[in-house]
Design a protein around this motif. Structure first.
Motif, PDB file in Angstrom:
ATOM      1  N   LEU A  44       0.814  -1.208   0.000  1.00 27.16           N
ATOM      2  CA  LEU A  44       0.000   0.000   0.000  1.00 27.16           C
ATOM      3  C   LEU A  44       0.848   1.259   0.000  1.00 27.16           C
ATOM      4  N   ASN A  45       0.201   2.368  -0.328  1.00 21.89           N
ATOM      5  CA  ASN A  45       0.880   3.667  -0.391  1.00 21.89           C
ATOM      6  C   ASN A  45       0.914   4.334   0.972  1.00 21.89           C
ATOM      7  N   ASP A  46       1.852   5.267   1.123  1.00 20.81           N
ATOM      8  CA  ASP A  46       1.932   6.106   2.307  1.00 20.81           C
ATOM      9  C   ASP A  46       0.701   7.008   2.349  1.00 20.81           C
ATOM     10  N   GLY A  47       0.451   7.622   3.489  1.00 16.19           N
ATOM     11  CA  GLY A  47      -0.685   8.527   3.618  1.00 16.19           C
ATOM     12  C   GLY A  47      -1.898   7.810   4.168  1.00 16.19           C
ATOM     13  N   GLU A  48      -3.075   8.126   3.612  1.00 13.73           N
ATOM     14  CA  GLU A  48      -4.323   7.540   4.102  1.00 13.73           C
ATOM     15  C   GLU A  48      -4.312   6.012   4.138  1.00 13.73           C
ATOM     16  N   GLU A  63      -4.717  -9.854  13.160  1.00 10.98           N
ATOM     17  CA  GLU A  63      -3.486  -9.535  13.880  1.00 10.98           C
ATOM     18  C   GLU A  63      -2.480  -8.853  12.954  1.00 10.98           C
ATOM     19  N   ILE A  64      -2.141  -7.603  13.281  1.00 11.63           N
ATOM     20  CA  ILE A  64      -1.145  -6.863  12.523  1.00 11.63           C
ATOM     21  C   ILE A  64       0.232  -7.328  13.010  1.00 11.63           C
ATOM     22  N   LEU A  65       1.017  -7.914  12.109  1.00  5.54           N
ATOM     23  CA  LEU A  65       2.318  -8.472  12.486  1.00  5.54           C
ATOM     24  C   LEU A  65       3.450  -7.471  12.288  1.00  5.54           C
ATOM     25  N   LYS A  66       3.420  -6.726  11.177  1.00  3.72           N
ATOM     26  CA  LYS A  66       4.536  -5.841  10.876  1.00  3.72           C
ATOM     27  C   LYS A  66       4.136  -4.865   9.776  1.00  3.72           C
ATOM     28  N   LEU A  67       4.716  -3.673   9.827  1.00  2.20           N
ATOM     29  CA  LEU A  67       4.572  -2.699   8.759  1.00  2.20           C
ATOM     30  C   LEU A  67       5.976  -2.396   8.266  1.00  2.20           C
ATOM     31  N   ILE A  68       6.230  -2.673   6.996  1.00  2.00           N
ATOM     32  CA  ILE A  68       7.571  -2.528   6.420  1.00  2.00           C
ATOM     33  C   ILE A  68       7.590  -1.328   5.484  1.00  2.00           C
ATOM     34  N   ASP A  69       8.467  -0.368   5.764  1.00  2.00           N
ATOM     35  CA  ASP A  69       8.639   0.811   4.908  1.00  2.00           C
ATOM     36  C   ASP A  69       9.597   0.440   3.786  1.00  2.00           C
ATOM     37  N   ASN A  70       9.109   0.490   2.555  1.00  4.01           N
ATOM     38  CA  ASN A  70       9.936   0.132   1.399  1.00  4.01           C
ATOM     39  C   ASN A  70      10.865   1.259   0.967  1.00  4.01           C
ATOM     40  N   GLY A  71      10.700   2.457   1.566  1.00  4.68           N
ATOM     41  CA  GLY A  71      11.573   3.578   1.244  1.00  4.68           C
ATOM     42  C   GLY A  71      11.261   4.263  -0.070  1.00  4.68           C
ATOM     43  N   ASP A  72      10.132   3.870  -0.698  1.00  7.35           N
ATOM     44  CA  ASP A  72       9.766   4.463  -1.993  1.00  7.35           C
ATOM     45  C   ASP A  72       8.349   5.038  -1.962  1.00  7.35           C
ATOM     46  N   GLY A  73       7.851   5.315  -0.755  1.00  8.88           N
ATOM     47  CA  GLY A  73       6.491   5.823  -0.620  1.00  8.88           C
ATOM     48  C   GLY A  73       5.454   4.728  -0.519  1.00  8.88           C
ATOM     49  N   THR A  74       5.918   3.469  -0.472  1.00  2.00           N
ATOM     50  CA  THR A  74       4.998   2.345  -0.294  1.00  2.00           C
ATOM     51  C   THR A  74       5.421   1.520   0.913  1.00  2.00           C
ATOM     52  N   PHE A  75       4.488   0.733   1.396  1.00  7.93           N
ATOM     53  CA  PHE A  75       4.708  -0.119   2.558  1.00  7.93           C
ATOM     54  C   PHE A  75       4.165  -1.504   2.273  1.00  7.93           C
ATOM     55  N   TYR A  76       4.661  -2.480   3.040  1.00  8.72           N
ATOM     56  CA  TYR A  76       4.040  -3.800   3.093  1.00  8.72           C
ATOM     57  C   TYR A  76       3.481  -3.970   4.501  1.00  8.72           C
ATOM     58  N   LEU A  77       2.189  -4.223   4.578  1.00 13.85           N
ATOM     59  CA  LEU A  77       1.530  -4.529   5.828  1.00 13.85           C
ATOM     60  C   LEU A  77       1.403  -6.047   5.900  1.00 13.85           C
ATOM     61  N   ILE A  78       1.956  -6.631   6.957  1.00 12.42           N
ATOM     62  CA  ILE A  78       1.893  -8.079   7.158  1.00 12.42           C
ATOM     63  C   ILE A  78       0.814  -8.341   8.206  1.00 12.42           C
ATOM     64  N   VAL A  79      -0.219  -9.105   7.834  1.00 14.85           N
ATOM     65  CA  VAL A  79      -1.350  -9.336   8.728  1.00 14.85           C
ATOM     66  C   VAL A  79      -1.754 -10.799   8.715  1.00 14.85           C
ATOM     67  N   ARG A  80      -2.045 -11.327   9.924  1.00 17.14           N
ATOM     68  CA  ARG A  80      -2.475 -12.722  10.064  1.00 17.14           C
ATOM     69  C   ARG A  80      -3.994 -12.762  10.203  1.00 17.14           C
ATOM     70  N   LYS A  81      -4.627 -13.645   9.438  1.00 14.79           N
ATOM     71  CA  LYS A  81      -6.085 -13.783   9.514  1.00 14.79           C
ATOM     72  C   LYS A  81      -6.470 -14.442  10.842  1.00 14.79           C
TER      73      LYS A  81
END
Length: 84
Positions: A44-48, A63-81
């Protein structure tokens, strides 16, 4: 299955091409297709999106496991169902 941020990822959804609230809708649909305990990576993108999607998924009980900043204005949100 792939690995990201130290977690085994069962599926990935890219919501960088859509705006809120569609970002959450796409993430929710993707996580509903997984089995309980499986892990989803949401690109996902930064911001909203990075503010709203993690909060909304957590409110759904996942369960939110981790939010990874890719350094390019995007992130990876790691979530367990988590089954409701």
């Amino acid at each position: 299955m792939s690995e990201l941020g130290g977690f085994e990822i069962d599926d990935t959804v890219d919501v960088t091409d859509v705006k809120c609230p569609v970002t959450f809708v796409k993430a929710k649909v993707a996580i509903e297709e997984l089995d309980d305990g499986q892990v989803l990576a949401v690109h996902l993108n930064d911001g909203e999106p990075v503010q709203n999607v993690p909060r909304s998924l957590k409110e759904e009980g996942h369960e939110i496991l981790k939010l990874i900043d890719n350094g390019d204005g995007t992130f990876y949100l790691i979530v367990r169902k988590v089954e409701e």
